[in-house]
Scaffold this motif. Structure first.
Motif, PDB file in Angstrom:
ATOM      1  N   LEU A 148       0.835  -1.249  -0.024  1.00  0.00           N
ATOM      2  CA  LEU A 148       0.051  -0.116  -0.163  1.00  0.00           C
ATOM      3  C   LEU A 148       0.834   1.244  -0.074  1.00  0.00           C
ATOM      4  CD1 LEU A 148      -2.756  -0.988   2.466  1.00  0.00           C
ATOM      5  CD2 LEU A 148      -2.957  -1.084   0.067  1.00  0.00           C
ATOM      6  N   GLY A 149       1.863   1.257   0.543  1.00  0.00           N
ATOM      7  CA  GLY A 149       2.975   2.450   0.510  1.00  0.00           C
ATOM      8  C   GLY A 149       3.354   2.661  -0.886  1.00  0.00           C
ATOM      9  N   ARG A 150       3.691   1.600  -1.662  1.00  0.00           N
ATOM     10  CA  ARG A 150       4.169   1.860  -2.858  1.00  0.00           C
ATOM     11  C   ARG A 150       3.009   2.295  -3.958  1.00  0.00           C
ATOM     12  NH1 ARG A 150       8.053   1.649  -5.866  1.00  0.00           N
ATOM     13  NH2 ARG A 150       8.081   1.435  -8.244  1.00  0.00           N
ATOM     14  N   ILE A 151       1.686   1.859  -3.348  1.00  0.00           N
ATOM     15  CA  ILE A 151       0.708   2.504  -4.226  1.00  0.00           C
ATOM     16  C   ILE A 151       0.459   4.185  -3.774  1.00  0.00           C
ATOM     17  CG2 ILE A 151      -1.966   2.520  -4.424  1.00  0.00           C
ATOM     18  CD1 ILE A 151      -1.851  -0.612  -4.066  1.00  0.00           C
ATOM     19  N   ALA A 152       0.740   4.386  -2.516  1.00  0.00           N
ATOM     20  CA  ALA A 152       0.691   5.883  -2.281  1.00  0.00           C
ATOM     21  C   ALA A 152       1.755   6.631  -3.133  1.00  0.00           C
ATOM     22  CB  ALA A 152       0.988   5.909  -0.784  1.00  0.00           C
ATOM     23  N   ASP A 167      12.553   4.311   5.018  1.00  0.00           N
ATOM     24  CA  ASP A 167      12.911   3.823   3.871  1.00  0.00           C
ATOM     25  C   ASP A 167      12.013   2.468   3.656  1.00  0.00           C
ATOM     26  OD1 ASP A 167      14.172   3.793   1.209  1.00  0.00           O
ATOM     27  OD2 ASP A 167      15.207   1.831   1.957  1.00  0.00           O
ATOM     28  N   MET A 168      11.832   1.737   4.854  1.00  0.00           N
ATOM     29  CA  MET A 168      10.874   0.588   4.600  1.00  0.00           C
ATOM     30  C   MET A 168       9.721   1.018   4.415  1.00  0.00           C
ATOM     31  SD  MET A 168      12.714  -1.652   7.789  1.00  0.00           S
ATOM     32  CE  MET A 168      11.668  -3.252   7.556  1.00  0.00           C
ATOM     33  N   LEU A 169       8.976   2.014   4.849  1.00  0.00           N
ATOM     34  CA  LEU A 169       7.811   2.520   4.723  1.00  0.00           C
ATOM     35  C   LEU A 169       7.298   3.382   3.515  1.00  0.00           C
ATOM     36  CD1 LEU A 169       7.281   3.733   8.561  1.00  0.00           C
ATOM     37  CD2 LEU A 169       6.366   1.630   7.458  1.00  0.00           C
ATOM     38  N   LEU A 170       8.576   4.168   3.171  1.00  0.00           N
ATOM     39  CA  LEU A 170       8.147   5.090   2.041  1.00  0.00           C
ATOM     40  C   LEU A 170       8.543   4.124   0.898  1.00  0.00           C
ATOM     41  CD1 LEU A 170       9.717   8.294   3.087  1.00  0.00           C
ATOM     42  CD2 LEU A 170       7.455   7.779   3.097  1.00  0.00           C
ATOM     43  N   GLN A 208       0.919   0.262  14.119  1.00  0.00           N
ATOM     44  CA  GLN A 208      -0.307  -0.540  13.540  1.00  0.00           C
ATOM     45  C   GLN A 208      -0.513   0.343  12.345  1.00  0.00           C
ATOM     46  OE1 GLN A 208      -1.886  -3.362  14.629  1.00  0.00           O
ATOM     47  NE2 GLN A 208      -0.312  -3.325  16.439  1.00  0.00           N
ATOM     48  N   LEU A 209      -0.818   1.547  12.309  1.00  0.00           N
ATOM     49  CA  LEU A 209      -0.903   2.299  11.182  1.00  0.00           C
ATOM     50  C   LEU A 209       0.105   2.371   9.948  1.00  0.00           C
ATOM     51  CD1 LEU A 209      -2.670   5.733  12.819  1.00  0.00           C
ATOM     52  CD2 LEU A 209      -3.714   3.656  11.524  1.00  0.00           C
ATOM     53  N   PHE A 210       1.387   2.457  10.471  1.00  0.00           N
ATOM     54  CA  PHE A 210       2.394   2.542   9.717  1.00  0.00           C
ATOM     55  C   PHE A 210       2.662   1.072   8.928  1.00  0.00           C
ATOM     56  CE2 PHE A 210       5.248   6.192  11.666  1.00  0.00           C
ATOM     57  CZ  PHE A 210       4.414   7.158  11.115  1.00  0.00           C
ATOM     58  N   SER A 211       2.281   0.089   9.525  1.00  0.00           N
ATOM     59  CA  SER A 211       2.359  -1.142   9.289  1.00  0.00           C
ATOM     60  C   SER A 211       1.479  -1.520   8.005  1.00  0.00           C
ATOM     61  CB  SER A 211       2.092  -2.294  10.039  1.00  0.00           C
ATOM     62  OG  SER A 211       0.819  -2.157  10.642  1.00  0.00           O
ATOM     63  N   PHE A 212       0.126  -0.764   7.864  1.00  0.00           N
ATOM     64  CA  PHE A 212      -0.477  -0.882   6.477  1.00  0.00           C
ATOM     65  C   PHE A 212       0.228  -0.253   5.216  1.00  0.00           C
ATOM     66  CE2 PHE A 212      -4.550   0.295   9.269  1.00  0.00           C
ATOM     67  CZ  PHE A 212      -4.735  -1.065   9.862  1.00  0.00           C
ATOM     68  N   LEU A 213       1.233   0.439   5.492  1.00  0.00           N
ATOM     69  CA  LEU A 213       2.058   1.008   4.178  1.00  0.00           C
ATOM     70  C   LEU A 213       2.809  -0.540   3.788  1.00  0.00           C
ATOM     71  CD1 LEU A 213       3.237   4.290   5.484  1.00  0.00           C
ATOM     72  CD2 LEU A 213       1.123   3.797   3.916  1.00  0.00           C
ATOM     73  N   THR A 214       2.966  -1.258   4.593  1.00  0.00           N
ATOM     74  CA  THR A 214       3.928  -2.251   4.086  1.00  0.00           C
ATOM     75  C   THR A 214       3.033  -3.644   3.643  1.00  0.00           C
ATOM     76  OG1 THR A 214       3.985  -3.520   6.268  1.00  0.00           O
ATOM     77  CG2 THR A 214       5.511  -1.663   5.905  1.00  0.00           C
ATOM     78  N   ASP A 218      11.873  -4.021  19.648  1.00  0.00           N
ATOM     79  CA  ASP A 218      10.698  -4.541  19.955  1.00  0.00           C
ATOM     80  C   ASP A 218      10.072  -4.861  18.627  1.00  0.00           C
ATOM     81  OD1 ASP A 218       9.967  -2.137  18.946  1.00  0.00           O
ATOM     82  OD2 ASP A 218       8.791  -1.815  20.854  1.00  0.00           O
ATOM     83  N   GLY A 219      10.631  -4.723  17.420  1.00  0.00           N
ATOM     84  CA  GLY A 219      10.017  -5.029  16.056  1.00  0.00           C
ATOM     85  C   GLY A 219       8.930  -4.050  15.595  1.00  0.00           C
ATOM     86  N   GLY A 220       8.941  -2.807  16.154  1.00  0.00           N
ATOM     87  CA  GLY A 220       8.195  -1.658  15.551  1.00  0.00           C
ATOM     88  C   GLY A 220       8.941  -0.680  14.766  1.00  0.00           C
ATOM     89  N   PHE A 221       8.560   0.240  14.187  1.00  0.00           N
ATOM     90  CA  PHE A 221       9.090   1.291  13.421  1.00  0.00           C
ATOM     91  C   PHE A 221       9.550   2.296  14.216  1.00  0.00           C
ATOM     92  CE2 PHE A 221       6.554  -1.360  10.245  1.00  0.00           C
ATOM     93  CZ  PHE A 221       7.629  -1.552   9.509  1.00  0.00           C
ATOM     94  N   VAL A 222       8.669   2.670  15.216  1.00  0.00           N
ATOM     95  CA  VAL A 222       9.041   3.942  15.928  1.00  0.00           C
ATOM     96  C   VAL A 222       9.149   3.571  17.335  1.00  0.00           C
ATOM     97  CG1 VAL A 222       7.269   5.493  14.820  1.00  0.00           C
ATOM     98  CG2 VAL A 222       6.503   4.022  16.737  1.00  0.00           C
TER      99      VAL A 222
END
Length: 483
Positions: free
Chosen positions: A38-42, A76-79, A276-282, A400-404
């Motif tokens: 979804l992040g690449r679609i955005a 970079d992983m999210l964008l 949770q929100l940021f993970s949607f982009l992946t 802990d496995g998160g992005f932030v």
């Protein structure tokens, strides 16, 4: 620039596409939408996407200060989220939608790291070496492992019929007659054939319209035929989904609302909700559609018809069973999963490479393989282990496995713009409302609401309101006898 010719049957009188007929190269392109994160679609559609709050969420990652992220590689992983099936899409006839070079990887360029028997590689250009902490900036490429054996997902054995709302079937008189009846076409004199060249630009436009329109092909290929429309979406959910929720998979947050209309102004949340929100982009699009297919959630457009077309199509028309599985159950790339993701999504296993050339000699462009002849560095075999982009030399083994970063508080607006929590920013927020009109409400994010959140993110500019404070449905008037 490569293009694909597609034959269209149009109804001149009703000014619409009846159906298109195309080979597997075009259907492969359509099916490849399902593995796009979804992040690449955005990123591809930018602000023109019209996909609810997805663009706002994507821009939040761009603007967030690096100190709130585990590493710069997380941004970079999210964008630029990777696709686990990206290499397969190199064979697509139309380029530019998937990664330009899915075989590119990066290694550390420091000599002390290069001469080790164990080295690290990554697919993120912003990743830090867990050994020395320096940027892994030496770009290299894997050798191409796939061959052109007649298709990407499908075989080259037949043409396919694609309806205006992107339902894909095999051509047959039965299907044709059924479609004519459905569209109330009684006279063939109103029908006309046209051939359209599909380019990357047109394919991206089709991707965008498929989220919001039931007439995607007509709107993209014959824009003069109709006025662009947007579909409605529903946030109702099957009862069995609610019953299966695990109470420990829940996240608490606080909402600030306008008491006059119950509209959410913003939410005060922790790092768990932001992750949770940021993970949607992946999330690969196919994974999101799979989650929604088990519920009554709907995106309103016709993109879900692509997923259901894969489900209903016989395995005989796919090159391999794994190709079909990639579309129906796409997985996350290695290290993309977060620890407490409420929507469980599988992650591909990390690959360890052996018998590769000595990293130092390889980087010096020596032609002789150190794996077969002992080199000056004394290395006879090198293992390449994939580096977790979320880790740095300082945090190695402690993520802990998160992005932030953990233990941080954030402010999320109704359209999913995320920023660090600031009381000054909240107090100065241009709500044009007296403070007496603001109310505070504690809510819980569970599996049902995560599914609702995922749907609303792609369809609404008022995501939090639609999920946590929806307007009550109007009651039907009773049809009793009137006195």
């Amino acid at each position: 620039m490569s293009t694909i010719q597609v034959r269209f049957l149009i109804d001149r009188e009703q000014r619409r596409v009846v159906f298109a007929q195309a080979g597997s190269d075009f259907v492969d392109l359509l099916f490849s939408f399902l593995i796009l994160p979804l992040g690449r679609i955005a990123r591809l559609l930018s602000k023109r996407s019209g996909l609810g709050s997805l663009s706002s969420l994507y821009e939040s990652v761009e603007r967030l200060d690096a100190k709130y992220l585990q590493t710069e590689a997380c941004r970079d992983m999210l964008l630029n989220p990777w696709s686990a099936a990206a290499e397969l899409c190199e064979a697509l006839k139309i380029k530019g939608i998937h990664e330009l070079n899915p075989r590119e990887f990066y290694t550390c360029s420091q000599e002390d790291c290069l001469i080790q028997s164990i080295c690290y590689y990554t697919y993120s250009s912003k990743c830090l070496c867990s050994r020395c902490g320096k940027l892994m900036d030496r770009a290299q490429q894997w050798k191409k492992s796939i061959t052109d054996d007649g298709g990407v997902f499908l075989t080259h054995t037949t043409d396919f019929i694609i309806t205006d709302d992107l339902q894909i079937t095999l051509p047959s008189f039965r299907e044709g007659l059924s479609l004519f009846k459905q569209l109330q076409i009684k006279d063939s004199s109103v029908l006309e054939e046209q051939i359209i060249e599909f380019s990357t630009k047109k394919a991206l436009k089709l991707l965008g319209r498929s989220f919001v329109s039931k007439n995607a092909l007509t709107e993209v290929c014959f824009p003069d035929f109709c006025v662009q429309t947007s579909g409605d979406f529903s946030l109702s959910c099957k009862e069995d989904i609610v019953a299966d929720e695990a109470k420990n998979d829940q996240i608490n947050l606080e909402l600030i609302l306008n008491k006059n209309d119950n509209k959410v102004l913003y939410a005060e949340v922790g790092d768990d909700f932001v992750n949770q929100l940021f993970s949607f982009l992946t999330f690969p699009l196919g994974s999101a559609l799979k989650f929604l297919s088990n519920t009554t959630f709907s995106l309103g457009g016709c993109i879900q018809n692509l997923y259901s077309s894969v489900e209903s199509m016989s395995l005989d028309y796919f090159r391999l069973e794994i190709c079909r599985n990639m579309l129906l159950t796409p997985v996350l790339p290695t290290f993309y999963r977060i620890k407490n993701q409420i929507l469980k999504l599988e992650e591909m296993k990390s690959t360890t490479l052996k018998n590769f050339s000595c990293a130092k000699c390889f980087s010096d462009n020596r032609s002789k393989s150190c794996a077969s002849t002992k080199c000056i560095h004394g290395i006879t075999e090198t293992e390449y282990i994939e580096q977790n982009p979320k880790l740095s030399a300082k945090s190695f083994g402690a993520n802990d496995g998160g992005f932030v970063v953990s233990a941080r508080r954030f402010m999320v607006t109704d359209n999913l713009h995320i920023s660090p929590l600031s009381l000054i920013s909240a107090a100065c927020k241009e709500t044009n409302l007296p403070i007496s009109d603001l109310i505070r409400r504690e809510v819980c994010l569970d599996r049902t609401r995560v599914l609702s959140l995922l749907t609303a993110m792609l369809t609404s500019k008022a995501t939090l309101t639609d999920v946590f404070s929806p307007k009550p449905k109007p009651q039907r008037r009773s049809q009793n006898n009137y006195a």
